[in-house]
Design a protein around this motif. Structure first.
Motif, mmCIF file in Angstrom:
data_model
loop_
_atom_site.group_PDB
_atom_site.id
_atom_site.type_symbol
_atom_site.label_atom_id
_atom_site.label_comp_id
_atom_site.label_asym_id
_atom_site.label_seq_id
_atom_site.Cartn_x
_atom_site.Cartn_y
_atom_site.Cartn_z
ATOM 1 N N GLY A 448 0.789 -1.220 0.210
ATOM 2 C CA GLY A 448 -0.087 0.125 -0.035
ATOM 3 C C GLY A 448 0.914 1.242 0.150
ATOM 4 N N ARG A 449 0.418 2.324 0.457
ATOM 5 C CA ARG A 449 0.874 3.609 0.319
ATOM 6 C C ARG A 449 1.701 4.156 1.476
ATOM 7 N NH1 ARG A 449 -3.701 7.882 -0.395
ATOM 8 N NH2 ARG A 449 -1.734 9.207 -0.746
ATOM 9 N N ASP A 450 1.425 3.581 2.787
ATOM 10 C CA ASP A 450 1.997 4.220 4.064
ATOM 11 C C ASP A 450 3.126 3.724 4.737
ATOM 12 O OD1 ASP A 450 0.955 1.741 4.733
ATOM 13 O OD2 ASP A 450 -0.641 2.463 5.923
ATOM 14 N N GLY A 451 4.015 3.010 4.020
ATOM 15 C CA GLY A 451 5.029 2.336 4.308
ATOM 16 C C GLY A 451 5.074 1.456 5.527
ATOM 17 N N ARG A 452 4.228 0.566 5.447
ATOM 18 C CA ARG A 452 3.763 -0.390 6.390
ATOM 19 C C ARG A 452 5.052 -1.568 6.214
ATOM 20 N NH1 ARG A 452 -1.695 -2.513 5.301
ATOM 21 N NH2 ARG A 452 -2.208 0.008 5.838
ATOM 22 N N ARG A 453 5.342 -2.241 7.260
ATOM 23 C CA ARG A 453 6.460 -3.401 7.240
ATOM 24 C C ARG A 453 5.781 -4.766 6.699
ATOM 25 N NH1 ARG A 453 10.529 -4.749 12.003
ATOM 26 N NH2 ARG A 453 11.587 -6.464 11.256
#
Length: 665
Positions: A448-453
């Motif tokens: 996705g967009r939010d830089g999740r791990r």
């Protein structure tokens, strides 16, 4: 020695699984006697092999491959595929279904997945059962079987009860009761008094009854179809209610609600600018609608003038591959330093733009790759990987073995294709007009967009494929799934990307649609090896590995064009030989022409009615005696055009029409 001889005798007894009840009763009565005889050695269960052989011992663990048993002879490892069931209740006089769990007398259809630390994890049609108290287990089956796929229609029904128990009713009519209820990932989890846990897929649940003291602060929503939902009710917009409780979350349209105690009601006089604009749309042409907006529409603070609407999920009618949509826009690409132990080739983390695209929801399956191998029109001399579970089909023709097709194990058709190299993955793409995803496309689709791990966020690791080679591609779609609905990017297998590997790629490539087009190694992506979705793995484009697979992408604006373009298929799909003296003698032929030695299943030849043993004598009215003559005719043809054949079939003349290149998969 007498004791060991007794146990050896017991373990060597073979009992067919379908013995008459009287004989089976005698066998198990004898086993019960022997177990009593050796009871001081704590042999707690009977392991029943699929062959009928029996073994006494304490089951210690079950993993993907083996059952480990503590027996009088030491620890024994048995292939999981050789075990029919484990019987814990020594009083049983008959063997039940080896594809079910008997828990406290209740029979639950399914099969054992794992056992460790005295806990059983059991797969069933509605989800899973985790048994923590083995004293309640009479027996547990190992034999996998197709499970029904039942789903609820419409929202779940929530009721309040004065009882102090939670009750879950399934769409099948089954009812389960327990002392607590919670939501874990996408499962409604019910715990019974023995601390056994029942994991129900939300869509498998019809009704949930909640004790009244657990529903304090809940409002009621009643739909026009009579469904009740108790929970915390929020008005998401003038069009949607969100109802949340310990049972999960449902979103229902406002216009489907007949009654609610929620004080927040839709304000019919207040319409947001987007709704107002959509309500005044007028059709232009070619799928385009236009309107004028009083209030400027903004996204992320930026004014917009054009909105494109794409289907969230589509299926390519040619190949059956399911695609999900990933919107164009920026996302955070690369690893976060705060995670610790990240590699230099994953840095720096930066904002990257990618254009909108569709990506296959699941890795390419064995079935889809098999279709490609059977049907694709590849250049002469092209080397292509067979892949795991796929074998060539050979024809014995005039004393010579000739490979004419491919086949695969039926049970593996929905597994991800593995054992293919990057070059073969690209050949698959060229066949259908797809591409391998760039690293940027793959990473945005996965996180996705939010830089999740992780694909699901930054919370603890969820259930995923941590090494199992053999699994159906949709097995992890409720756990290892990205914000866009892409399944199994974190877990194995590793997936090929289009890019060549460069450890400094993130430092030098542009921030818009980055792609590294040259190098000696290519890139594989997976999360589970490093514990983060940003891991990059270099591999040779020629290397075939059992832990690598691939998925494919299509630019969003080219979907219709590609879906309407014919696959690059073989025109006919039959193995032909020029009739010579040897063939005439062997098959007692009189006609000159092309002998049909093999007809591929699903091919244009089969659809037209061509059969093995036919001799093609004319094509489009022209006499053909050699393969070169046929090739000259076909050189002026295109896929979807027709070919008129005359064949000699055991002395009878038969006219056939072949629609070139059109295969059925």
């Amino acid at each position: 020695m007498g004791f060991l001889r007794s146990l050896s005798l017991i373990s060597s007894i073979k009992v067919p699984l379908k013995l008459p009840a009287r004989e089976l009763s005698r066998c198990l009565s004898f086993i019960t006697f022997m177990l009593f005889f050796v009871s001081t050695f704590s042999l707690g269960a009977i392991i029943v092999y699929r062959s009928g052989q029996l073994l006494q011992g304490n089951p210690i663990s079950v993993d993907n491959d083996f059952l480990t048993v503590d027996s009088p002879f030491g620890k024994v490892q048995i292939s999981k595929n050789e075990v029919s069931c484990i019987i814990f209740d020594e009083t049983l006089t008959s063997l039940d279904n080896p594809s079910e769990l008997n828990l406290g007398g209740r029979k639950i259809e399914g099969y054992l997945m794992e056992m460790k630390s005295g806990t059983i994890r059991f797969r069933t049609w509605f989800g899973q059962v985790i048994v923590r108290d083995l004293k309640n287990v009479a027996y547990v089956g190992f034999v996998e079987k197709p499970l029904p796929q039942l789903s609820r229609q419409g929202p779940i029904n929530i009721e309040i009860t004065v009882a102090n128990r939670f009750t879950v009713n399934l769409v099948s009519g089954e009812m389960y009761s327990g002392v607590s209820l919670k939501l874990v990932e996408d499962y409604i989890v019910l715990t019974d008094p023995s601390k056994n846990e029942f994991y129900f897929r939300n869509t498998a649940v019809e009704d949930v009854y909640i004790p009244s003291d657990q529903a304090r602060g809940y409002d009621l929503v009643i739909t026009k179809t009579g469904k009740k939902l108790y929970g915390i009710v929020n008005l998401l917009s003038n069009q949607l209610y969100q109802i949340t409780g310990i049972w999960g979350t449902e979103v229902v349209p406002v216009d489907s609600v007949a009654f609610t105690t929620c004080k927040a009601k839709p304000d019919e006089t207040s319409i947001d600018p987007l709704t107002s604009a959509l309500q005044s749309l007028e059709y232009d042409k070619d799928g385009i609608a236009t309107t004028g907006a009083k209030t400027p529409l903004t996204v992320d603070g930026k004014k917009i003038q054009t909105i494109k609407i794409y289907d969230k999920e589509i299926t390519d009618p040619r190949t059956g591959i399911v695609f999900v949509y990933v919107p164009g826009g920026t996302f955070k690409m690369g690893a976060d330093k705060s995670w610790g132990n990240v590699e230099d080739d994953e840095m720096p983390s930066r904002e990257v733009y990618v254009s909108g695209f569709y990506i296959s929801k699941y890795p390419i399956t064995v079935k889809q790759y098999l279709d490609f191998l059977r049907a694709a029109q590849l250049p002469v001399g092209t080397s292509v990987s067979n892949g795991r579970f796929i074998l060539p089909v050979s024809l014995d023709f005039l004393g010579q073995k000739i490979n004419v097709s491919y086949t695969a194990q039926k049970g593996a058709l929905n597994f991800p294709i593995t054992g293919v190299n990057w070059k073969s993955a690209n050949l698959f793409c060229n066949w259908a007009g797809y591409q391998l995803p760039t690293e940027a496309q793959w990473e945005k689709a996965a996180r996705g967009r939010d830089g999740r791990r992780y694909p699901w966020g930054n919370t603890e690791v969820k259930r995923h494929n941590n090494g199992k080679l053999d699994y159906n591609v949709n097995e992890f779609e409720n756990t290892d799934v990205s914000p866009y609905g892409v399944v199994n990017t974190y877990g194995f297998p590793i997936e090929f990307c289009r890019d060549y590997y460069d450890k400094d790629a993130y430092k030098r490539l542009p921030n818009e649609n980055p792609f590294n087009a040259s190098g000696t190694m290519v890139v594989g992506r997976v999360g589970t090896l490093s514990g983060r979705i940003t891991d990059r793995i270099p591999i040779s484009p020629d290397e075939e590995r059992q832990d690598f697979t691939f998925r494919v992408v299509i630019p969003a604006d080219k979907v219709n064009e590609i879906f309407q373009t014919p696959l690059k298929n073989k025109f006919i799909g039959a193995t032909l030989f020029t009739v010579n003296d040897a063939i005439k003698r062997e098959y007692k032929l009189r006609s000159e022409g092309l002998y049909v030695a093999f007809v591929e299943k699903g091919s244009p030849a089969e659809s037209a009615g061509l059969k093995t043993g036919d001799v093609i004598t004319t094509v489009d009215g022209k006499t053909v005696k050699t393969l070169d003559e046929l090739s000259k005719i076909l050189s002026n043809k295109r896929i979807r055009e027709t070919l008129k054949l005359t064949v000699d079939r055991s002395g009878n003349r038969v006219n056939l029409t072949v629609r070139l290149g059109e295969w059925s998969f």
